[in-house]
Design a protein around this motif. Structure first.
Motif, PDB file in Angstrom:
ATOM      1  N   GLN A 394       0.891  -1.151  -0.122  1.00  0.00           N
ATOM      2  CA  GLN A 394      -0.139  -0.166   0.196  1.00  0.00           C
ATOM      3  C   GLN A 394       0.852   1.290  -0.056  1.00  0.00           C
ATOM      4  O   GLN A 394       0.527   2.199  -0.698  1.00  0.00           O
ATOM      5  CB  GLN A 394      -0.912   0.119   1.231  1.00  0.00           C
ATOM      6  CG  GLN A 394      -1.770   1.206   1.419  1.00  0.00           C
ATOM      7  CD  GLN A 394      -2.948   1.260   0.037  1.00  0.00           C
ATOM      8  OE1 GLN A 394      -3.478   0.413  -0.236  1.00  0.00           O
ATOM      9  NE2 GLN A 394      -2.881   2.396  -0.640  1.00  0.00           N
ATOM     10  N   ILE A 395       2.047   1.199   0.826  1.00  0.00           N
ATOM     11  CA  ILE A 395       2.770   2.509   0.754  1.00  0.00           C
ATOM     12  C   ILE A 395       3.470   2.508  -0.658  1.00  0.00           C
ATOM     13  O   ILE A 395       3.648   3.817  -0.881  1.00  0.00           O
ATOM     14  CB  ILE A 395       4.039   2.190   1.997  1.00  0.00           C
ATOM     15  CG1 ILE A 395       3.160   2.393   3.333  1.00  0.00           C
ATOM     16  CG2 ILE A 395       5.119   3.360   2.011  1.00  0.00           C
ATOM     17  CD1 ILE A 395       3.894   1.879   4.452  1.00  0.00           C
ATOM     18  N   GLU A 397       2.367   1.750  -3.475  1.00  0.00           N
ATOM     19  CA  GLU A 397       1.596   2.465  -4.047  1.00  0.00           C
ATOM     20  C   GLU A 397       1.225   3.961  -4.006  1.00  0.00           C
ATOM     21  O   GLU A 397       1.137   4.533  -4.944  1.00  0.00           O
ATOM     22  CB  GLU A 397       0.155   1.356  -4.061  1.00  0.00           C
ATOM     23  CG  GLU A 397      -0.829   1.990  -5.068  1.00  0.00           C
ATOM     24  CD  GLU A 397      -1.961   1.100  -4.799  1.00  0.00           C
ATOM     25  OE1 GLU A 397      -2.976   1.400  -5.515  1.00  0.00           O
ATOM     26  OE2 GLU A 397      -1.962   0.242  -4.174  1.00  0.00           O
ATOM     27  N   ASP A 398       1.367   4.237  -2.744  1.00  0.00           N
ATOM     28  CA  ASP A 398       1.003   5.613  -2.421  1.00  0.00           C
ATOM     29  C   ASP A 398       2.225   6.465  -3.014  1.00  0.00           C
ATOM     30  O   ASP A 398       1.819   7.727  -3.010  1.00  0.00           O
ATOM     31  CB  ASP A 398       0.726   5.597  -0.687  1.00  0.00           C
ATOM     32  CG  ASP A 398      -0.474   5.177  -0.551  1.00  0.00           C
ATOM     33  OD1 ASP A 398      -1.348   5.112  -1.107  1.00  0.00           O
ATOM     34  OD2 ASP A 398      -0.461   4.742   0.718  1.00  0.00           O
ATOM     35  N   ASN A 400       3.908   5.770  -5.694  1.00  0.00           N
ATOM     36  CA  ASN A 400       3.929   5.801  -7.097  1.00  0.00           C
ATOM     37  C   ASN A 400       5.039   4.636  -7.536  1.00  0.00           C
ATOM     38  O   ASN A 400       5.807   5.165  -8.408  1.00  0.00           O
ATOM     39  CB  ASN A 400       3.893   6.989  -7.917  1.00  0.00           C
ATOM     40  CG  ASN A 400       2.637   7.758  -7.765  1.00  0.00           C
ATOM     41  OD1 ASN A 400       1.613   7.112  -7.596  1.00  0.00           O
ATOM     42  ND2 ASN A 400       2.674   8.969  -7.695  1.00  0.00           N
ATOM     43  N   GLU A 463       2.240  14.513  -6.841  1.00  0.00           N
ATOM     44  CA  GLU A 463       1.618  13.301  -6.431  1.00  0.00           C
ATOM     45  C   GLU A 463       2.161  12.884  -5.132  1.00  0.00           C
ATOM     46  O   GLU A 463       1.425  12.363  -4.299  1.00  0.00           O
ATOM     47  CB  GLU A 463       2.002  12.601  -7.510  1.00  0.00           C
ATOM     48  CG  GLU A 463       1.249  12.652  -8.944  1.00  0.00           C
ATOM     49  CD  GLU A 463       1.613  11.694 -10.228  1.00  0.00           C
ATOM     50  OE1 GLU A 463       2.748  10.836  -9.845  1.00  0.00           O
ATOM     51  OE2 GLU A 463       1.047  11.752 -11.065  1.00  0.00           O
ATOM     52  N   ASN A 467      -0.447  12.681  -1.948  1.00  0.00           N
ATOM     53  CA  ASN A 467      -0.562  11.197  -1.419  1.00  0.00           C
ATOM     54  C   ASN A 467      -0.259  11.264   0.114  1.00  0.00           C
ATOM     55  O   ASN A 467      -0.855  10.568   0.800  1.00  0.00           O
ATOM     56  CB  ASN A 467       0.125  10.058  -2.326  1.00  0.00           C
ATOM     57  CG  ASN A 467      -0.448   9.997  -3.781  1.00  0.00           C
ATOM     58  OD1 ASN A 467      -1.728  10.090  -3.830  1.00  0.00           O
ATOM     59  ND2 ASN A 467       0.158   9.521  -4.448  1.00  0.00           N
ATOM     60  N   ARG A 470      -2.793  13.066   2.004  1.00  0.00           N
ATOM     61  CA  ARG A 470      -3.856  12.187   2.078  1.00  0.00           C
ATOM     62  C   ARG A 470      -3.847  11.109   2.926  1.00  0.00           C
ATOM     63  O   ARG A 470      -4.886  10.716   3.912  1.00  0.00           O
ATOM     64  CB  ARG A 470      -4.176  11.383   0.369  1.00  0.00           C
ATOM     65  CG  ARG A 470      -5.437  10.484   0.547  1.00  0.00           C
ATOM     66  CD  ARG A 470      -5.848  10.003  -0.753  1.00  0.00           C
ATOM     67  NE  ARG A 470      -4.683   9.473  -1.627  1.00  0.00           N
ATOM     68  CZ  ARG A 470      -4.316   8.112  -0.909  1.00  0.00           C
ATOM     69  NH1 ARG A 470      -4.770   7.394  -0.412  1.00  0.00           N
ATOM     70  NH2 ARG A 470      -2.982   7.401  -1.775  1.00  0.00           N
ATOM     71  N   ILE A 471      -2.684  10.207   3.088  1.00  0.00           N
ATOM     72  CA  ILE A 471      -2.491   9.108   4.127  1.00  0.00           C
ATOM     73  C   ILE A 471      -1.980   9.765   5.301  1.00  0.00           C
ATOM     74  O   ILE A 471      -1.854   8.787   6.354  1.00  0.00           O
ATOM     75  CB  ILE A 471      -1.594   7.889   3.330  1.00  0.00           C
ATOM     76  CG1 ILE A 471      -0.157   8.812   3.314  1.00  0.00           C
ATOM     77  CG2 ILE A 471      -2.043   7.474   2.141  1.00  0.00           C
ATOM     78  CD1 ILE A 471       0.863   7.547   2.986  1.00  0.00           C
TER      79      ILE A 471
END
Length: 529
Positions: A394-395, A397-398, A400, A463, A467, A470-471
């Protein structure tokens, strides 16, 4: 019986020598096994200002160079010197029994001679201290010439010959200085040795008269010749060399003791398993200058941060942004004013608690030659055993990086760097994303990004920040950056100039003011028009 005795003595001498060699090797290995790990542990707990001090770096450089050999040498030289002194004492005792006045002459020579050897040892080791700085320089230039980290620019700019000259210049300065000192004291020592030899030979001439008169037998005189010449060898070479070596070893151990006395911080290498519940952080009229600095880097800095909010520090190079972060995470404690964490002085907290409260990534982040998984997991060292692949995926992916990692045969277990044969070398931007991932994986309630996206293009940077915001909604975040477009979402922005906060407010408030921040923003905005 004499033949049997000689045979037994020969066997004993051979056996004793072998046992001594075995004991020596074992002793060295034991000293190395205990001392070197302890020194590494002590280095990791050094107070941060010590590491930035040139004198301390020189001291560490000397101490880290075979410290076990110096400790062993003190032990070995002490035993050798003791045996040698006993041998000289025995010979002088035999001589004193027959010609006491000769012994008085030799002792009168020996005392200043020994003092000269001690001085020689001290001066020679001091020369070693003086050349340490030059050694650090030429070792650095050697690294530039041979390390893979510099190979691209080395090939591009073809600066090999120039750096080689700089290496040679510093090497020659160190070599010639040490040679000059050693040569000077070698000549003094050996001149004194020749004087001792001359006095001993004069004693032999003085003993000729009583030998010719029958007071001393010819056999005893021949024995005296052997004793005197052995004494010349012991006093002129062995004893002086042993005293010189012993003194140098003693000075090296003094350096080791000085290193052991350097200031260390309890818990510098530990992170608390139970992070503090972050409520607030406040600076109250904080002033700070770096050790040995001539002026303040920060001047009357005052601000306050609340839990769950997002903050940013912006300003030109040298305005004090990174210095504020270094104070927040406890790297420096020699400041004036107050820094309050949850209303309590930051100085009253253990460093282990501060380490667990703040998770940060600096612009000059470290690149670890180990797997991608390990590179990220060390961001929360207490949770490594329980870290799940789901969380790691998940990380990445966050930030990129998911696509790039999925293309790799070993995925997260791909080795990075060139220590391993299969190690992968990735781009600077990808390294920065992995460094940011270390911050994101941490359970620390405050996340700090200090110029972490300098190698990213504007789109990737935007980005990453988006991100990250966001997280990190449930966290307190602190951004330090030059690129003002990345801090538009911050709840409060602090604008620094000359170590002082000159503006504060949201992006909209600062734009409406039309002052420093607005001008910086408009200038950067023009870069993309």
């Amino acid at each position: 019986m004499p033949i049997v005795s000689l045979f037994l003595i020969t066997i004993f001498e051979y056996g004793a020598s072998s046992l001594l060699d075995f004991a020596t090797v074992k002793l060295r290995l034991n000293i190395r096994g205990k001392l070197r790990p302890e020194l590494i542990e002590l280095c990791s707990n050094l107070d941060y200002p010590c590491i930035e001090n040139d004198k301390t770096l020189d001291l560490i450089s000397r101490v880290k160079t075979n410290p076990e050999e110096w400790v062993y040498k003190v032990f070995n030289d002490l035993i050798s010197l003791t045996v040698l002194v006993m041998k000289v004492g025995l010979i002088l005792g035999i001589l004193a029994y027959n010609v006491w006045w000769a012994v008085l002459i030799i002792i009168a020579i020996l005392i200043p001679f020994s003092k000269l050897s001690i001085i020689s040892g001290r001066v020679n080791y001091e020369a070693n201290r003086q050349v340490t700085k030059q050694q650090r320089k030429y070792l650095y230039f050697g690294k530039v010439l041979s390390s893979r980290d510099y190979v691209e620019e080395r090939v591009l700019f073809q600066y090999g010959n120039r750096i080689n000259e700089m290496w040679l210049d510093n090497y020659e300065i160190a070599r010639k200085y040490q040679l000059k000192v050693e040569k000077k004291w070698f000549i003094r020592m050996k001149s004194s040795g020749f004087m001792t030899a001359g006095f001993c030979i004069i004693i032999l001439f003085l003993l000729l008269a009583p030998t010719l008169n029958g007071v001393i037998s010819i056999g005893l005189y021949v024995s005296f010749i052997g004793i005197i010449f052995e004494l010349i060898d012991l006093l002129s070479w062995d004893l002086t060399n042993k005293i010189d070596a012993m003194t140098q070893s003693k000075e090296a151990v003094k350096d080791l003791n000085s290193f052991l006395e350097l200031e260390r911080i309890e818990g510098a290498n530990i992170k608390s398993t139970a992070p503090l519940k972050f409520e607030s952080l406040a600076f109250r009229n904080v002033k700070f200058k770096y050790p040995n600095g001539s002026c303040n880097v920060l001047q009357d800095v005052t601000f306050e941060m609340k839990a769950g909010k997002h903050y940013a520090f912006v300003g030109e190079n040298g305005s004090g942004k990174t210095t504020i972060i270094k104070l927040i995470i406890g790297l420096y404690r020699g400041y004036e004013g107050e820094i309050l964490l949850n209303g309590k002085s930051l100085k009253d907290y253990k460093l282990a608690d501060i380490n667990a409260t703040f998770s940060n990534v600096f612009q000059d982040f470290a690149k670890y030659s180990m797997s991608i998984r390990d590179n990220i997991e060390i961001g929360d060292i207490n949770a490594v055993e329980t870290m799940t692949d789901e969380k790691l995926h998940q990380i990445v992916e966050d930030i990129n990086l998911k696509e790039q990692i999925e293309k790799l045969d070993k995925g997260l277990d791909t080795q990075l760097g060139k220590i391993n044969e299969s190690g992968l070398d990735i781009s600077g931007g990808q390294w920065q994303k992995i460094a940011i991932a270390r911050t994101m994986v941490s359970s620390a309630p405050v996340r700090i990004l200090d110029e972490p996206t300098s190698a990213l293009d504007p789109i990737s940077e935007s980005e990453v920040y988006h991100n990250f915001q966001r997280i990190s909604k449930e966290y307190t975040t602190i951004f330090v950056t030059h690129r003002l477009a990345s801090v538009k979402e911050a709840d409060e922005i602090f604008v620094l100039e000359g170590g002082t906060i000159i503006e504060r407010g949201s992006h909209k408030e600062l734009i409406d003011k039309g002052e420093k921040y607005c001008k910086m923003y408009e200038t950067q905005k023009g870069w993309y028009v």
